[in-house]
Design a protein around this motif. Structure first.
Motif: not given
Length: 334
Positions: A2-9, A38-39, A84-90
Motif C-alpha cells: 500500500i502506498d504510504t500516502a494512500d494508507l495515511a488517507h 485500508a480494507l 484496496f487494489a494493493a491488498i488484493v494483489e499482495q
C-alpha cells in the motif's frame, strides 16, 4: 504494498469516521493493522454510500464498477480504491469475499426482509462474516476451521447489531428480525414499523436473537488460538466488547426499541484486560474441540472461497448478478 500516502488517507478517514474501529485496530500488529485500516476504509466507503445516500441503486452499481476495476488492476484514482487494489494483489484476496459484502449492501438497497433466522444469518454472512474472512486473509490464515470460526464471529456481531438497533431500524423503515417470528406472535410487521413499541413479543424476539449470538460467540472464541499470537488480543477484545452489548440489552428488559444499549469505557477496559489474559492462556491451553464445528451453512461459500482461492462456489456469481438485475429492473420502473 500500500502506498504510504494512500494508507495515511485511509487511516485518517477511519480515525474520524469510525473511532471505535480505529482504536481497536491499535491492538493489532502493524503488518495486520495497516492493511486492515485500508480494507475497512473501502468497506466503510461502500456501506456509507449505500446506507447514507439517496440513490441507493446507483450507489450499489457504482460500487460494483469500482470492485471490477480493482480486480482488473485499474482502480479508480482514489486512495481507498488504490489501497484496496494493493491488498488484493499482495494478499490474493478472493473476489468472492468483497462480492459477498456488495451483495449484502444490494439487499439493503432493495430493503429486503428475511423470512427466517437462517435468512438473517445469510444476510449477516455477507455484511459481516465476509469481513471476518477478509481479516483472516490479511493475517495469512486460510485454515478452514479458523475461517469458519471467524465467520461465526462476524455473524454473531451482526446479530448483536440487529438486536441493539431494532427501534432505530424500524424508524428508518428497516426490519431485520425474522418475519416468521412476527407470524408466530400474530404481529403485522408493517404495523410494527408504523408504530414501533417494545411489546412483550418484540422483546422476546430480541432475546431469541441474542441467544443465537451468544451461541456463535462461544463457537467463534475457539478459533482465536488459530490466529497469529500478536493478533489474538485484538480479536478477543472485539469478541468480548461486542458480546457485552447483550447484557446491557437484557438489563433494559430487552427493550431496544426505545433504548440503545452502550458499554462504558470502564467495561471496555476491563474486557481488554480479560483479552490480554486469554491471549496468555491460549499459549498453554489445548485446542478446543469446538474449533472443528462445521461452518454455518450460510457461510460455507465464504469458507470454500477463502480456503482455496482458486475455486468459487459454482452458483455464486448467478446469485450476485441476479440481485443486480433486480435492482436495475426496479430502477428502470421508477
Amino acid at each position: 504494498m500500500i502506498d504510504t500516502a494512500d494508507l495515511a488517507h485511509c487511516r485518517e478517514a477511519i480515525r474520524h469516521g469510525s473511532l471505535s474501529f480505529y482504536t481497536a485496530s491499535r491492538l493489532l500488529p502493524a503488518r495486520v493493522r495497516d492493511p486492515a485500516l485500508a480494507l475497512y476504509a473501502f468497506c466503510r466507503l461502500a456501506d456509507d454510500e449505500v446506507d447514507l445516500g439517496d440513490a441507493k441503486t446507483a450507489a450499489v452499481t457504482d460500487l460494483k464498477d469500482r470492485l471490477e476495476r480493482v480486480y482488473d488492476g485499474r482502480p479508480r484514482n482514489a486512495a481507498p480504491d488504490r489501497a484496496f487494489a494493493a491488498i488484493v494483489e499482495q494478499f490474493e484476496m478472493p473476489r468472492a469475499l468483497p462480492e459477498a459484502l456488495l451483495e449484502g449492501l444490494a439487499w439493503d438497497a432493495l430493503e429486503r426482509r428475511y423470512q427466517t433466522l437462517s435468512d438473517v444469518r445469510s444476510y449477516s454472512a455477507r455484511v459481516a462474516a465476509a469481513v471476518g474472512a477478509m481479516m483472516c486473509v490479511l493475517m495469512r490464515v486460510r485454515d478452514r476451521d479458523a475461517l469458519a470460526r471467524a465467520c461465526d464471529l462476524g455473524v454473531a456481531m451482526q446479530l448483536t447489531n440487529i438486536a441493539r438497533d431494532v427501534g432505530e431500524d424500524a424508524r428508518e423503515g428497516r426490519l431485520y428480525l425474522p418475519l416468521d417470528w412476527f407470524e408466530e406472535a400474530w404481529i403485522d410487521p408493517d404495523a410494527f414499523l408504523a408504530s414501533p413499541e417494545p411489546s412483550r413479543a418484540i422483546r422476546a424476539m430480541v432475546h431469541r436473537l441474542l441467544r443465537e449470538a451468544d451461541r456463535l460467540y462461544t463457537r467463534a472464541e475457539a478459533g482465536v488460538p488459530s490466529l497469529p499470537v500478536e493478533a489474538r488480543t485484538g480479536i478477543y477484545a472485539a469478541r468480548h466488547i461486542y458480546a457485552a452489548i447483550g447484557p446491557r440489552i437484557r438489563k433494559a428488559d430487552h427493550d431496544s426499541v426505545t433504548r440503545r444499549a452502550v458499554t462504558s469505557k470502564g467495561t471496555k477496559l476491563g474486557l481488554l484486560g480479560l483479552s490480554i489474559w486469554q491471549t496468555g492462556l491460549s499459549l498453554a491451553w489445548p485446542r478446543s474441540p469446538v474449533i472443528y464445528a462445521r461452518p454455518l451453512p450460510e457461510v460455507a461459500f465464504l469458507v470454500d472461497a477463502t480456503a482455496d482461492p482458486g475455486t468459487r462456489a459454482p452458483d455464486w456469481s448467478d446469485t450476485l448478478y441476479a440481485t443486480f438485475a433486480t435492482l436495475k429492473t426496479r430502477e428502470e420502473a421508477r
